[in-house]
Scaffold this motif. Structure first.
Motif, PDB file in Angstrom:
ATOM      1  N   LEU A  44      11.175  -9.490   0.266  1.00  0.00           N
ATOM      2  CA  LEU A  44      12.341 -10.581  -0.351  1.00  0.00           C
ATOM      3  C   LEU A  44      12.218 -10.395  -1.695  1.00  0.00           C
ATOM      4  N   PRO A  45      13.451 -10.874  -2.241  1.00  0.00           N
ATOM      5  CA  PRO A  45      13.674 -11.099  -3.830  1.00  0.00           C
ATOM      6  C   PRO A  45      12.577 -11.670  -4.502  1.00  0.00           C
ATOM      7  N   ALA A  46      11.731 -11.436  -5.432  1.00  0.00           N
ATOM      8  CA  ALA A  46      10.927 -12.061  -6.216  1.00  0.00           C
ATOM      9  C   ALA A  46      11.277 -11.801  -7.704  1.00  0.00           C
ATOM     10  N   ALA A  47      10.515 -12.729  -8.539  1.00  0.00           N
ATOM     11  CA  ALA A  47      10.901 -12.753  -9.881  1.00  0.00           C
ATOM     12  C   ALA A  47       9.613 -13.077 -10.748  1.00  0.00           C
ATOM     13  N   ALA A  48       9.519 -12.692 -11.912  1.00  0.00           N
ATOM     14  CA  ALA A  48       8.381 -12.904 -12.619  1.00  0.00           C
ATOM     15  C   ALA A  48       8.730 -13.316 -14.239  1.00  0.00           C
ATOM     16  N   ILE A  49       7.813 -14.192 -14.783  1.00  0.00           N
ATOM     17  CA  ILE A  49       8.140 -14.462 -16.226  1.00  0.00           C
ATOM     18  C   ILE A  49       6.691 -14.339 -17.034  1.00  0.00           C
ATOM     19  N   GLU A  50       6.860 -13.902 -18.274  1.00  0.00           N
ATOM     20  CA  GLU A  50       5.690 -13.553 -19.016  1.00  0.00           C
ATOM     21  C   GLU A  50       5.917 -14.579 -20.025  1.00  0.00           C
ATOM     22  N   LEU A  51       4.754 -15.531 -20.018  1.00  0.00           N
ATOM     23  CA  LEU A  51       4.880 -16.688 -20.913  1.00  0.00           C
ATOM     24  C   LEU A  51       4.132 -16.311 -22.399  1.00  0.00           C
ATOM     25  N   PRO A  52       4.410 -17.033 -23.524  1.00  0.00           N
ATOM     26  CA  PRO A  52       4.097 -16.578 -24.947  1.00  0.00           C
ATOM     27  C   PRO A  52       2.779 -16.126 -24.973  1.00  0.00           C
ATOM     28  N   ASP A  53       1.683 -16.560 -24.029  1.00  0.00           N
ATOM     29  CA  ASP A  53       0.190 -16.201 -24.389  1.00  0.00           C
ATOM     30  C   ASP A  53       0.008 -14.848 -23.557  1.00  0.00           C
ATOM     31  N   GLY A  54       1.040 -14.159 -22.768  1.00  0.00           N
ATOM     32  CA  GLY A  54       0.954 -13.137 -22.152  1.00  0.00           C
ATOM     33  C   GLY A  54       0.707 -13.213 -20.431  1.00  0.00           C
ATOM     34  N   THR A  55       0.522 -14.307 -20.110  1.00  0.00           N
ATOM     35  CA  THR A  55       0.111 -14.624 -18.796  1.00  0.00           C
ATOM     36  C   THR A  55       1.307 -14.494 -17.969  1.00  0.00           C
ATOM     37  N   VAL A  66       3.646 -15.560 -14.528  1.00  0.00           N
ATOM     38  CA  VAL A  66       3.817 -16.344 -13.353  1.00  0.00           C
ATOM     39  C   VAL A  66       4.854 -15.554 -12.429  1.00  0.00           C
ATOM     40  N   THR A  67       5.094 -15.697 -11.248  1.00  0.00           N
ATOM     41  CA  THR A  67       5.913 -15.114 -10.375  1.00  0.00           C
ATOM     42  C   THR A  67       6.305 -16.251  -9.335  1.00  0.00           C
ATOM     43  N   GLY A  68       7.448 -16.054  -8.765  1.00  0.00           N
ATOM     44  CA  GLY A  68       8.135 -16.799  -7.632  1.00  0.00           C
ATOM     45  C   GLY A  68       8.871 -16.011  -6.567  1.00  0.00           C
ATOM     46  N   LYS A  69       8.661 -16.304  -5.593  1.00  0.00           N
ATOM     47  CA  LYS A  69       9.449 -15.813  -4.340  1.00  0.00           C
ATOM     48  C   LYS A  69      10.590 -16.528  -3.773  1.00  0.00           C
ATOM     49  N   THR A  70      11.189 -16.018  -2.773  1.00  0.00           N
ATOM     50  CA  THR A  70      12.423 -16.518  -2.125  1.00  0.00           C
ATOM     51  C   THR A  70      11.838 -17.195  -1.136  1.00  0.00           C
ATOM     52  N   ARG A  89       6.936  -2.325 -17.774  1.00  0.00           N
ATOM     53  CA  ARG A  89       6.420  -3.419 -18.265  1.00  0.00           C
ATOM     54  C   ARG A  89       5.676  -4.423 -17.214  1.00  0.00           C
ATOM     55  N   ALA A  90       4.566  -5.145 -17.581  1.00  0.00           N
ATOM     56  CA  ALA A  90       3.904  -5.870 -16.776  1.00  0.00           C
ATOM     57  C   ALA A  90       4.696  -6.979 -15.882  1.00  0.00           C
ATOM     58  N   VAL A  91       5.817  -7.448 -16.492  1.00  0.00           N
ATOM     59  CA  VAL A  91       6.682  -8.523 -15.809  1.00  0.00           C
ATOM     60  C   VAL A  91       7.476  -7.840 -14.665  1.00  0.00           C
ATOM     61  N   GLU A  92       7.745  -6.594 -14.949  1.00  0.00           N
ATOM     62  CA  GLU A  92       8.398  -5.841 -13.879  1.00  0.00           C
ATOM     63  C   GLU A  92       7.332  -5.536 -12.791  1.00  0.00           C
ATOM     64  N   GLN A  93       6.309  -5.031 -13.029  1.00  0.00           N
ATOM     65  CA  GLN A  93       5.523  -4.633 -12.102  1.00  0.00           C
ATOM     66  C   GLN A  93       4.908  -6.083 -11.416  1.00  0.00           C
ATOM     67  N   GLN A  94       4.756  -7.227 -11.865  1.00  0.00           N
ATOM     68  CA  GLN A  94       4.179  -8.031 -11.065  1.00  0.00           C
ATOM     69  C   GLN A  94       5.239  -8.893 -10.184  1.00  0.00           C
ATOM     70  N   ALA A  95       6.822  -8.764 -10.567  1.00  0.00           N
ATOM     71  CA  ALA A  95       7.730  -8.997  -9.721  1.00  0.00           C
ATOM     72  C   ALA A  95       7.826  -8.186  -8.608  1.00  0.00           C
ATOM     73  N   HIS A  96       7.535  -6.859  -8.786  1.00  0.00           N
ATOM     74  CA  HIS A  96       7.498  -6.092  -7.450  1.00  0.00           C
ATOM     75  C   HIS A  96       6.467  -6.223  -6.631  1.00  0.00           C
ATOM     76  N   ALA A  97       5.446  -6.439  -7.151  1.00  0.00           N
ATOM     77  CA  ALA A  97       4.061  -6.730  -6.335  1.00  0.00           C
ATOM     78  C   ALA A  97       4.327  -7.990  -5.767  1.00  0.00           C
ATOM     79  N   ARG A  98       4.955  -8.990  -5.905  1.00  0.00           N
ATOM     80  CA  ARG A  98       5.272 -10.253  -5.336  1.00  0.00           C
ATOM     81  C   ARG A  98       6.116  -9.940  -4.235  1.00  0.00           C
ATOM     82  N   SER A  99       7.029  -8.962  -4.623  1.00  0.00           N
ATOM     83  CA  SER A  99       8.314  -8.945  -3.410  1.00  0.00           C
ATOM     84  C   SER A  99       7.572  -8.082  -2.401  1.00  0.00           C
ATOM     85  N   GLU A 100       6.598  -7.196  -2.573  1.00  0.00           N
ATOM     86  CA  GLU A 100       6.145  -6.362  -1.544  1.00  0.00           C
ATOM     87  C   GLU A 100       5.130  -7.478  -0.823  1.00  0.00           C
ATOM     88  N   LYS A 101       4.496  -8.360  -1.343  1.00  0.00           N
ATOM     89  CA  LYS A 101       3.691  -9.394  -0.412  1.00  0.00           C
ATOM     90  C   LYS A 101       4.550 -10.011   0.532  1.00  0.00           C
TER      91      LYS A 101
END
Length: 498
Positions: A359-370, A372-376, A343-355
């Motif tokens: 560190l732990p990271a999280a991603a949210i898929e919004l209703p329009d498919g966009t 967004v991510t967040g980092k620790t 899933r794209a939401v998993e891939q984006q969370a992992h990409a943010r963590s790698e950057k």
């Protein structure tokens, strides 16, 4: 923003209530209807059938409330064993009280509570006494030797005849319970026995949602039902009785199919002749006729299967022991052609963590498919950071704008660490939302962001580590669909501490 809709809820309410009225008329104006699943909060259905409202069953009942009364069923064994309802974290006996309050609060008539598998233990008698003191009538149904195979004994004065006859007033009697295994079906059949003894030709039916009988056996909606009941080891099957009787393929599940010959024999003894030719006939299930976008429901169901599997992996990690349902869920994941991490939401969370150096990271898929991510960071955990970034995006606020100042966060951190003894100074999701709401007077963007909270309902979110209990609960209350990698933020710790 609106999620894609795959299910027509208004059509469902109209068709299901009309079908129930037909069933009532089919019998002697007395129908005992077993309600499976959750009456008030069927979130599984709303996840796999986007557009289905979690309280649809309740809304349908309200259309029939002048004709309906409710019997709440609880097993004495569940009272004695303090069985817990997992989603609310309360015992089954407490949930009976919660259900009664909830039903009465919307104007539905609760006629009584039936204690099944009755045994005169102190906990059981204390529960009955409490209900009676609250003005709720209680009835007792007993264990029957040879149940369910010894049909002749069961349908006799030595079987159902020993049970209390539950006095009811209205044409539709809804039989519900805090959870599975409570004895709902047995209560319905016992009542039929007593009604026929009194000359009332009552009927029995099941209010069904899943599996959906007129969808293909391996349709993702039906596979998602198997995933939801993996701990019960339910298996969807083609109903052989329906196929033989009508030449029509219908989907049911193993327990109903296996018990049908026994039920049919009971109907024959009680009523002289069974009104049903298949277990599918017993169900009232119009859900399949109300799917308006099959592709949307397929996609939602595939996501649900993955969520169930990933939750199982996390539960296994936290519990430290292998879960029995893991292999069933793995099989369903493979049948559906799914892959963890796709899933794209998993891939984006992992990409943010790698950057951020892992560190732990999280991603949210919004209703329009966009996404967004967040980092620790030093002030916020990854989930809190992703939550703020999602609210900014939904409100059209530039990501660089500060919604909550460090000056506002620091006193909360001091409270956590200095006075509450927490080792983690970063704000959890509930804490950042409180901080955001308290910033409204001094920050014009804060209120705009806070007003977007309803738009997070139904959004997928993924965390690269297991979230704390408080974060999970907060995000669930927002209606978000959260998954996590089965990894602790600190893998070397001996115990999981939030």
């Amino acid at each position: 923003m609106q999620m894609n809709i795959g299910f027509d809820n208004n059509k469902y309410l109209a068709m299901q209530s009309a079908h129930i009225r037909e069933r009532i008329e089919q019998f002697d104006n007395k129908l005992y209807m077993e309600f499976g699943g959750k009456l008030f909060d069927d979130y599984h259905a709303s996840r796999v059938l986007p557009g289905f409202q979690p309280d649809s069953k309740l809304q349908m009942l309200l259309q029939l409330k002048d004709q309906a009364e409710i019997i709440v069923v609880i097993s004495a064994e569940d009272i004695i064993n303090n069985k817990i309802r997992g989603d609310y974290g309360i015992t089954y006996d407490m949930d009976v009280l919660r259900l009664i309050d909830a039903f009465q609060g919307v104007g539905l008539f609760v006629g009584s509570v039936c204690v099944t598998m009755y045994t005169p233990e102190p906990e059981v008698e204390a529960f009955e006494k409490k209900l009676n003191s609250l003005g709720i009538r209680t009835f007792r149904h007993y264990k029957i030797a040879g149940y369910p195979g010894d049909v002749a004994r069961i349908v006799s004065d030595e079987g159902y005849g020993k049970n209390d006859y539950i006095e009811t007033e209205r044409p539709l009697v809804v039989v519900t319970a805090p959870g599975p295994g409570s004895g709902k079906m047995a209560v319905c059949l016992s009542q039929l026995y007593h009604e026929y003894k009194r000359g009332v030709k009552a009927g029995y039916a099941k209010f069904e949602t899943f599996p959906i009988w007129n969808l293909p056996l391996k349709h993702p909606v039906n596979l998602a039902y198997e995933a939801a009941t993996a701990d019960l080891n339910d298996v969807n099957m083609i109903d052989p009785f329906h196929l033989e009787a009508y030449g029509e393929t219908a989907v049911n599940y193993n327990r109903d199919i296996e018990i049908f010959p026994v039920l049919n024999a009971m109907f024959d003894l009680i009523a002289g002749k069974s009104p049903y030719r298949s277990p599918t006939d017993m169900g009232v299930n119009m859900a399949g006729n109300c799917i308006v976008n099959d592709e949307v429901c397929r996609e939602a169901s595939l996501k649900e299967i993955l969520r169930r599997y990933m939750k199982c992996l996390c539960d296994q990690k936290v519990g430290g022991t292998a879960k029995d349902d893991r292999f069933k869920l793995e099989l369903l994941v493979n049948q559906a052609g799914l892959t963890v991490g796709s899933r794209a939401v998993e891939q984006q969370a992992h990409a943010r963590s790698e950057k951020t150096g892992g560190l732990p990271a999280a991603a949210i898929e919004l209703p329009d498919g966009t996404i967004v991510t967040g980092k620790t960071g030093p002030l916020l955990g990854a989930a809190s950071s992703a939550l703020l970034n999602a609210l900014k995006k939904l409100a059209g606020i530039d990501q660089e704008i500060e919604l909550v100042s460090a000056r506002a966060i620091e006193p909360i951190q001091k409270l956590k660490t200095t006075y509450f003894g927490s080792k983690n100074p970063r704000l959890h999701t509930d804490e950042i939302l409180i901080a955001l709401s308290s910033s409204i007077l001094e920050n014009k963007y804060a209120e705009a962001a806070l007003n977007q909270l309803p738009n997070l309902k139904g959004c997928d979110m993924h965390s690269t580590v297991i979230l704390s209990r408080v974060d999970s609960e907060t995000l669930n209350r927002l209606g978000m669909y959260v998954t996590c990698d089965p990894i602790y933020e600190e893998e070397d710790r001996k115990y999981h501490k939030n």
